[in-house]
Structure formats: C-alpha cells, structure tokens
Design a protein around this motif. Sequence first.
Motif, PDB file in Angstrom:
ATOM      1  N   ASP A   1       0.744  -1.246  -0.002  1.00 16.17           N
ATOM      2  CA  ASP A   1       0.096  -0.209   0.025  1.00 16.17           C
ATOM      3  C   ASP A   1       0.954   1.220   0.032  1.00 16.17           C
ATOM      4  O   ASP A   1       0.206   2.276  -0.278  1.00 16.17           O
ATOM      5  CB  ASP A   1      -1.005   0.077   1.239  1.00 16.17           C
ATOM      6  CG  ASP A   1      -2.324  -0.440   0.981  1.00 16.17           C
ATOM      7  OD1 ASP A   1      -2.483  -0.909  -0.173  1.00 16.17           O
ATOM      8  OD2 ASP A   1      -2.970  -0.366   1.832  1.00 16.17           O
ATOM      9  N   ASP A   2       2.150   1.217   0.409  1.00 15.30           N
ATOM     10  CA  ASP A   2       2.802   2.349   0.547  1.00 15.30           C
ATOM     11  C   ASP A   2       3.801   2.488  -0.793  1.00 15.30           C
ATOM     12  O   ASP A   2       4.770   3.462  -0.803  1.00 15.30           O
ATOM     13  CB  ASP A   2       3.768   2.396   1.900  1.00 15.30           C
ATOM     14  CG  ASP A   2       2.892   2.497   3.098  1.00 15.30           C
ATOM     15  OD1 ASP A   2       2.067   3.128   3.106  1.00 15.30           O
ATOM     16  OD2 ASP A   2       3.097   1.698   4.191  1.00 15.30           O
ATOM     17  N   TYR A   3       3.729   1.527  -1.459  1.00 15.83           N
ATOM     18  CA  TYR A   3       4.616   1.688  -2.628  1.00 15.83           C
ATOM     19  C   TYR A   3       4.080   2.645  -3.686  1.00 15.83           C
ATOM     20  O   TYR A   3       3.095   2.444  -4.248  1.00 15.83           O
ATOM     21  CB  TYR A   3       4.689   0.361  -3.463  1.00 15.83           C
ATOM     22  CG  TYR A   3       5.889   0.258  -4.654  1.00 15.83           C
ATOM     23  CD1 TYR A   3       7.177   0.471  -4.358  1.00 15.83           C
ATOM     24  CD2 TYR A   3       5.250   0.215  -6.061  1.00 15.83           C
ATOM     25  CE1 TYR A   3       7.998   0.523  -5.486  1.00 15.83           C
ATOM     26  CE2 TYR A   3       6.172   0.417  -7.026  1.00 15.83           C
ATOM     27  CZ  TYR A   3       7.316   0.532  -6.792  1.00 15.83           C
ATOM     28  OH  TYR A   3       8.423   0.394  -7.761  1.00 15.83           O
ATOM     29  N   PRO A   4       5.098   3.852  -4.210  1.00 20.18           N
ATOM     30  CA  PRO A   4       4.595   4.903  -4.954  1.00 20.18           C
ATOM     31  C   PRO A   4       4.410   4.239  -6.357  1.00 20.18           C
ATOM     32  O   PRO A   4       5.336   4.549  -7.350  1.00 20.18           O
ATOM     33  CB  PRO A   4       5.672   5.928  -4.660  1.00 20.18           C
ATOM     34  CG  PRO A   4       6.922   5.039  -4.472  1.00 20.18           C
ATOM     35  CD  PRO A   4       6.289   3.784  -3.625  1.00 20.18           C
ATOM     36  N   ALA A   5       3.426   3.780  -6.766  1.00 21.21           N
ATOM     37  CA  ALA A   5       3.437   3.154  -8.151  1.00 21.21           C
ATOM     38  C   ALA A   5       2.821   4.011  -9.129  1.00 21.21           C
ATOM     39  O   ALA A   5       2.542   3.779 -10.293  1.00 21.21           O
ATOM     40  CB  ALA A   5       2.472   1.741  -7.945  1.00 21.21           C
ATOM     41  N   TYR A   6       1.919   5.294  -8.842  1.00 19.11           N
ATOM     42  CA  TYR A   6       1.042   5.842  -9.608  1.00 19.11           C
ATOM     43  C   TYR A   6       1.717   7.340  -9.789  1.00 19.11           C
ATOM     44  O   TYR A   6       1.853   7.990  -8.925  1.00 19.11           O
ATOM     45  CB  TYR A   6      -0.393   5.965  -8.944  1.00 19.11           C
ATOM     46  CG  TYR A   6      -0.902   4.599  -8.875  1.00 19.11           C
ATOM     47  CD1 TYR A   6      -1.371   3.710  -9.746  1.00 19.11           C
ATOM     48  CD2 TYR A   6      -0.920   4.018  -7.437  1.00 19.11           C
ATOM     49  CE1 TYR A   6      -1.790   2.442  -9.552  1.00 19.11           C
ATOM     50  CE2 TYR A   6      -1.445   3.004  -7.085  1.00 19.11           C
ATOM     51  CZ  TYR A   6      -1.978   2.236  -8.197  1.00 19.11           C
ATOM     52  OH  TYR A   6      -2.463   0.894  -7.999  1.00 19.11           O
ATOM     53  N   THR A   7       1.881   7.669 -11.014  1.00 16.50           N
ATOM     54  CA  THR A   7       2.195   9.030 -11.433  1.00 16.50           C
ATOM     55  C   THR A   7       0.989   9.869 -11.196  1.00 16.50           C
ATOM     56  O   THR A   7      -0.086   9.570 -10.999  1.00 16.50           O
ATOM     57  CB  THR A   7       2.395   8.978 -13.142  1.00 16.50           C
ATOM     58  OG1 THR A   7       1.200   8.730 -13.816  1.00 16.50           O
ATOM     59  CG2 THR A   7       3.271   8.211 -13.551  1.00 16.50           C
ATOM     60  N   MET A   8       1.257  11.167 -11.084  1.00 20.29           N
ATOM     61  CA  MET A   8       0.406  12.118 -10.799  1.00 20.29           C
ATOM     62  C   MET A   8      -0.967  12.136 -11.781  1.00 20.29           C
ATOM     63  O   MET A   8      -1.981  12.093 -11.607  1.00 20.29           O
ATOM     64  CB  MET A   8       0.835  13.481 -10.905  1.00 20.29           C
ATOM     65  CG  MET A   8       0.008  14.609 -10.799  1.00 20.29           C
ATOM     66  SD  MET A   8       0.562  16.420 -10.695  1.00 20.29           S
ATOM     67  CE  MET A   8       1.038  16.595  -9.062  1.00 20.29           C
ATOM     68  N   GLY A   9      -0.458  11.848 -13.072  1.00 22.91           N
ATOM     69  CA  GLY A   9      -1.586  11.890 -13.905  1.00 22.91           C
ATOM     70  C   GLY A   9      -2.519  10.750 -14.027  1.00 22.91           C
ATOM     71  O   GLY A   9      -3.585  10.823 -14.099  1.00 22.91           O
ATOM     72  N   ARG A  10      -2.022   9.250 -13.677  1.00 20.03           N
ATOM     73  CA  ARG A  10      -2.755   8.414 -13.463  1.00 20.03           C
ATOM     74  C   ARG A  10      -3.511   8.401 -12.091  1.00 20.03           C
ATOM     75  O   ARG A  10      -4.678   7.870 -11.896  1.00 20.03           O
ATOM     76  CB  ARG A  10      -1.712   7.100 -13.434  1.00 20.03           C
ATOM     77  CG  ARG A  10      -2.379   5.727 -13.094  1.00 20.03           C
ATOM     78  CD  ARG A  10      -3.472   5.307 -14.368  1.00 20.03           C
ATOM     79  NE  ARG A  10      -3.818   4.045 -14.022  1.00 20.03           N
ATOM     80  CZ  ARG A  10      -5.415   4.019 -14.164  1.00 20.03           C
ATOM     81  NH1 ARG A  10      -6.275   4.636 -14.490  1.00 20.03           N
ATOM     82  NH2 ARG A  10      -5.840   2.724 -13.807  1.00 20.03           N
TER      83      ARG A  10
END
Length: 117
Positions: free
Chosen positions: A14-23
């Motif tokens: 849950d804490d892994y930064p997987a998403y770009t700002m746009g996504r």
Amino acid sequence: MTADNPLSDRLDDDDYPAYTMGRAAEMLGTTPAFLRALGEARLITPLRSEGGHRRYSRYQLRIAARARELVDRGTPIEAACRIVILEDQLEEAQRINAEYRRRDELEAPASPRPGSR
C-alpha cells in the motif's frame, strides 16, 4: 529488481509509490492541481522519481479520495485535509487500543470459576 523484492510484492504494498500524478488524478476523477493542493496542505507528500516526478501510493490515493469526497460536498480543502488527518489519527488510535486490549486479555490470569478455590 532483486529476487528478495519481486515486483508483485512491491505492487501489493500500500505504501509503494506506483502511480504517476496523471494516473492518480485519473483514478480519483480529479485534476493534478487538486493533488498538488493536497500536497501544499500537507495531507499527502508524494515521493519523487529520479526525474523529480510525483509518485503516489495506494494509501495516499485512499486519503486523497476521502478529501475529494469532502471537497465535493462543499468543505473547503484546508478543512477537508484536517478532517482526513483527524480521521486517520482516530483510526490508528483505535487500532492501537484494540491491540492493547488483546494483549491484556492474553496476559490476564484466568479468573476463578464460581465454586472453586
């Protein structure tokens, strides 16, 4: 990627930064400006990629979604952020209290049964 930390483990985190700002904005049905405003209000602090781009975790997206619900109902963004922070703190305090209760129940001596000495 190492054998000790396969991609599937990171994506389940849950804490892994997987998403770009746009996504992230697309998933929330909002704009990148809204996410930047949440960062300015210090509700969420996205991690930065090596290129300096914001990256969001699933946990941060849940927090942002709750703030968006409040803003959509007419709550000013600063107040929405404060409400979400307080809700998150309350949830954590309740989790800790439940953990203490469980520990106390396990450590408490068994009470004597009626009629026994």
